[in-house]
Design a protein around this motif. Structure first.
Motif, PDB file in Angstrom:
ATOM      1  N   GLU A 266       0.803  -1.207   0.000  1.00 11.78           N
ATOM      2  CA  GLU A 266       0.000   0.000   0.000  1.00 11.78           C
ATOM      3  C   GLU A 266       0.844   1.268   0.000  1.00 11.78           C
ATOM      4  O   GLU A 266       0.299   2.367   0.014  1.00 11.78           O
ATOM      5  CB  GLU A 266      -0.935   0.006   1.211  1.00 11.78           C
ATOM      6  N   ALA A 267       2.164   1.145   0.008  1.00 14.88           N
ATOM      7  CA  ALA A 267       3.031   2.319   0.012  1.00 14.88           C
ATOM      8  C   ALA A 267       2.809   3.103  -1.282  1.00 14.88           C
ATOM      9  O   ALA A 267       2.636   2.539  -2.356  1.00 14.88           O
ATOM     10  CB  ALA A 267       4.490   1.905   0.138  1.00 14.88           C
ATOM     11  N   THR A 268       2.807   4.417  -1.157  1.00 16.95           N
ATOM     12  CA  THR A 268       2.607   5.256  -2.334  1.00 16.95           C
ATOM     13  C   THR A 268       3.893   5.313  -3.158  1.00 16.95           C
ATOM     14  O   THR A 268       4.978   4.978  -2.674  1.00 16.95           O
ATOM     15  CB  THR A 268       2.226   6.686  -1.921  1.00 16.95           C
TER      16      THR A 268
ATOM     17  N   SER B 261       3.670   4.739 -13.331  1.00 16.23           N
ATOM     18  CA  SER B 261       2.720   3.787 -12.752  1.00 16.23           C
ATOM     19  C   SER B 261       3.439   2.467 -12.465  1.00 16.23           C
ATOM     20  O   SER B 261       4.560   2.250 -12.915  1.00 16.23           O
ATOM     21  CB  SER B 261       1.542   3.566 -13.700  1.00 16.23           C
ATOM     22  N   ASN B 262       2.772   1.611 -11.720  1.00 12.02           N
ATOM     23  CA  ASN B 262       3.331   0.309 -11.341  1.00 12.02           C
ATOM     24  C   ASN B 262       4.728   0.455 -10.742  1.00 12.02           C
ATOM     25  O   ASN B 262       5.644  -0.292 -11.082  1.00 12.02           O
ATOM     26  CB  ASN B 262       3.343  -0.656 -12.532  1.00 12.02           C
ATOM     27  N   VAL B 263       4.883   1.431  -9.859  1.00 11.30           N
ATOM     28  CA  VAL B 263       6.174   1.713  -9.231  1.00 11.30           C
ATOM     29  C   VAL B 263       6.513   0.606  -8.249  1.00 11.30           C
ATOM     30  O   VAL B 263       5.717   0.282  -7.363  1.00 11.30           O
ATOM     31  CB  VAL B 263       6.138   3.087  -8.520  1.00 11.30           C
ATOM     32  N   ALA B 264       7.701   0.003  -8.434  1.00  4.94           N
ATOM     33  CA  ALA B 264       8.140  -1.087  -7.563  1.00  4.94           C
ATOM     34  C   ALA B 264       9.573  -0.826  -7.106  1.00  4.94           C
ATOM     35  O   ALA B 264      10.466  -0.605  -7.925  1.00  4.94           O
ATOM     36  CB  ALA B 264       8.066  -2.416  -8.302  1.00  4.94           C
ATOM     37  N   LEU B 265       9.764  -0.840  -5.814  1.00  3.71           N
ATOM     38  CA  LEU B 265      11.095  -0.714  -5.219  1.00  3.71           C
ATOM     39  C   LEU B 265      11.784  -2.065  -5.309  1.00  3.71           C
ATOM     40  O   LEU B 265      11.190  -3.097  -4.995  1.00  3.71           O
ATOM     41  CB  LEU B 265      10.956  -0.284  -3.760  1.00  3.71           C
ATOM     42  N   THR B 266      13.034  -2.085  -5.755  1.00  6.89           N
ATOM     43  CA  THR B 266      13.791  -3.333  -5.837  1.00  6.89           C
ATOM     44  C   THR B 266      14.860  -3.348  -4.744  1.00  6.89           C
ATOM     45  O   THR B 266      15.089  -2.344  -4.074  1.00  6.89           O
ATOM     46  CB  THR B 266      14.481  -3.482  -7.209  1.00  6.89           C
ATOM     47  N   GLU B 267      15.525  -4.457  -4.608  1.00 10.22           N
ATOM     48  CA  GLU B 267      16.671  -4.555  -3.701  1.00 10.22           C
ATOM     49  C   GLU B 267      17.988  -4.353  -4.448  1.00 10.22           C
ATOM     50  O   GLU B 267      19.056  -4.491  -3.869  1.00 10.22           O
ATOM     51  CB  GLU B 267      16.662  -5.905  -2.978  1.00 10.22           C
ATOM     52  N   ASP B 268      17.905  -4.015  -5.742  1.00 13.75           N
ATOM     53  CA  ASP B 268      19.107  -3.812  -6.557  1.00 13.75           C
ATOM     54  C   ASP B 268      19.716  -2.455  -6.247  1.00 13.75           C
ATOM     55  O   ASP B 268      19.065  -1.413  -6.432  1.00 13.75           O
ATOM     56  CB  ASP B 268      18.762  -3.883  -8.054  1.00 13.75           C
TER      57      ASP B 268
ATOM     58  N   ARG C 182      18.476   2.296  -3.978  1.00 14.93           N
ATOM     59  CA  ARG C 182      17.928   1.103  -4.613  1.00 14.93           C
ATOM     60  C   ARG C 182      17.209   1.501  -5.906  1.00 14.93           C
ATOM     61  O   ARG C 182      16.604   2.571  -6.000  1.00 14.93           O
ATOM     62  CB  ARG C 182      16.930   0.395  -3.697  1.00 14.93           C
ATOM     63  N   LEU C 183      17.255   0.621  -6.884  1.00 15.61           N
ATOM     64  CA  LEU C 183      16.593   0.870  -8.160  1.00 15.61           C
ATOM     65  C   LEU C 183      15.074   0.745  -8.028  1.00 15.61           C
ATOM     66  O   LEU C 183      14.575   0.012  -7.176  1.00 15.61           O
ATOM     67  CB  LEU C 183      17.076  -0.115  -9.219  1.00 15.61           C
ATOM     68  N   ILE C 184      14.402   1.456  -8.901  1.00 17.26           N
ATOM     69  CA  ILE C 184      12.944   1.428  -9.024  1.00 17.26           C
ATOM     70  C   ILE C 184      12.616   0.900 -10.414  1.00 17.26           C
ATOM     71  O   ILE C 184      13.290   1.233 -11.381  1.00 17.26           O
ATOM     72  CB  ILE C 184      12.366   2.851  -8.875  1.00 17.26           C
ATOM     73  N   HIS C 185      11.583   0.086 -10.501  1.00 15.36           N
ATOM     74  CA  HIS C 185      11.013  -0.294 -11.797  1.00 15.36           C
ATOM     75  C   HIS C 185       9.662   0.410 -11.870  1.00 15.36           C
ATOM     76  O   HIS C 185       8.903   0.394 -10.900  1.00 15.36           O
ATOM     77  CB  HIS C 185      10.804  -1.804 -11.898  1.00 15.36           C
ATOM     78  N   ALA C 186       9.381   1.054 -13.014  1.00 14.40           N
ATOM     79  CA  ALA C 186       8.113   1.761 -13.178  1.00 14.40           C
ATOM     80  C   ALA C 186       7.748   1.825 -14.658  1.00 14.40           C
ATOM     81  O   ALA C 186       8.624   1.746 -15.524  1.00 14.40           O
ATOM     82  CB  ALA C 186       8.214   3.166 -12.605  1.00 14.40           C
ATOM     83  N   ASP C 187       6.466   1.955 -14.921  1.00 13.94           N
ATOM     84  CA  ASP C 187       5.990   2.150 -16.289  1.00 13.94           C
ATOM     85  C   ASP C 187       5.898   3.641 -16.565  1.00 13.94           C
ATOM     86  O   ASP C 187       5.379   4.409 -15.739  1.00 13.94           O
ATOM     87  CB  ASP C 187       4.610   1.504 -16.477  1.00 13.94           C
TER      88      ASP C 187
ATOM     89  N   GLY D 230       4.122   3.900 -21.495  1.00  7.43           N
ATOM     90  CA  GLY D 230       3.923   2.584 -22.083  1.00  7.43           C
ATOM     91  C   GLY D 230       5.119   1.646 -22.041  1.00  7.43           C
ATOM     92  O   GLY D 230       5.047   0.536 -22.546  1.00  7.43           O
ATOM     93  N   ALA D 231       6.223   2.100 -21.462  1.00  6.27           N
ATOM     94  CA  ALA D 231       7.421   1.252 -21.375  1.00  6.27           C
ATOM     95  C   ALA D 231       7.811   1.062 -19.915  1.00  6.27           C
ATOM     96  O   ALA D 231       7.670   1.969 -19.105  1.00  6.27           O
ATOM     97  CB  ALA D 231       8.578   1.889 -22.136  1.00  6.27           C
ATOM     98  N   THR D 232       8.312  -0.133 -19.596  1.00  6.67           N
ATOM     99  CA  THR D 232       8.831  -0.366 -18.247  1.00  6.67           C
ATOM    100  C   THR D 232      10.267   0.120 -18.202  1.00  6.67           C
ATOM    101  O   THR D 232      11.072  -0.214 -19.071  1.00  6.67           O
ATOM    102  CB  THR D 232       8.754  -1.857 -17.880  1.00  6.67           C
ATOM    103  N   MET D 233      10.547   0.933 -17.198  1.00  8.12           N
ATOM    104  CA  MET D 233      11.877   1.522 -17.057  1.00  8.12           C
ATOM    105  C   MET D 233      12.503   1.102 -15.735  1.00  8.12           C
ATOM    106  O   MET D 233      11.804   0.846 -14.765  1.00  8.12           O
ATOM    107  CB  MET D 233      11.789   3.051 -17.093  1.00  8.12           C
ATOM    108  N   GLN D 234      13.812   1.088 -15.737  1.00  7.05           N
ATOM    109  CA  GLN D 234      14.589   0.895 -14.523  1.00  7.05           C
ATOM    110  C   GLN D 234      15.177   2.263 -14.208  1.00  7.05           C
ATOM    111  O   GLN D 234      15.800   2.893 -15.075  1.00  7.05           O
ATOM    112  CB  GLN D 234      15.690  -0.123 -14.796  1.00  7.05           C
TER     113      GLN D 234
END
Length: 107
Positions: free
Chosen positions: A8-10, A76-83, A23-28, A31-35
């Motif tokens: 639920e983290a924003t 969108s679809n922001v995801a925190l990674t452990e990278d 840490r790296l983020i993956h996000a759209d 229309g493209a997924t970016m690191q």
């Protein structure tokens, strides 16, 4: 104040943590997924932006590496990674434009 669960983290919270922990983020985006390797969060005209390096981009050389500025509302679809990432050696902590207000940056 209780922290929301990770799911639920924003996006803003995820970027703050990514900058603090490098840490790296993956996000759209468009229309493209970016690191992204986020270096700073800042406000511009009341909107939240992130300055981030895209290590997956096809750069001609390391000398061309630079930060892009992304409006958080456009990610969108922001995801925190452990990278982990190392901040760009050229990052000096200054905001991109006069009038921008820095909120948080890598050290």
């Amino acid at each position: 104040m209780q922290q929301p669960p990770e799911s639920e983290a924003t996006a803003e919270q995820k970027f703050f943590e990514a900058i603090a922990r490098k840490r790296l983020i993956h996000a759209d985006y468009n229309g493209a997924t970016m690191q992204l390797a986020p270096h700073q969060l800042f406000m511009r005209h009341g909107e939240l932006f992130v300055s981030a390096f895209n290590p997956a981009k096809n750069w001609r050389s390391e000398e061309d590496w630079r930060l892009g500025n992304f409006k958080l509302a456009g990610l969108s679809n922001v995801a925190l990674t452990e990278d982990p990432f190392d901040p760009l050696p050229t990052f000096d902590g200054s905001v991109p434009r006069e009038g921008d207000q820095q909120l948080f940056a890598v050290e």
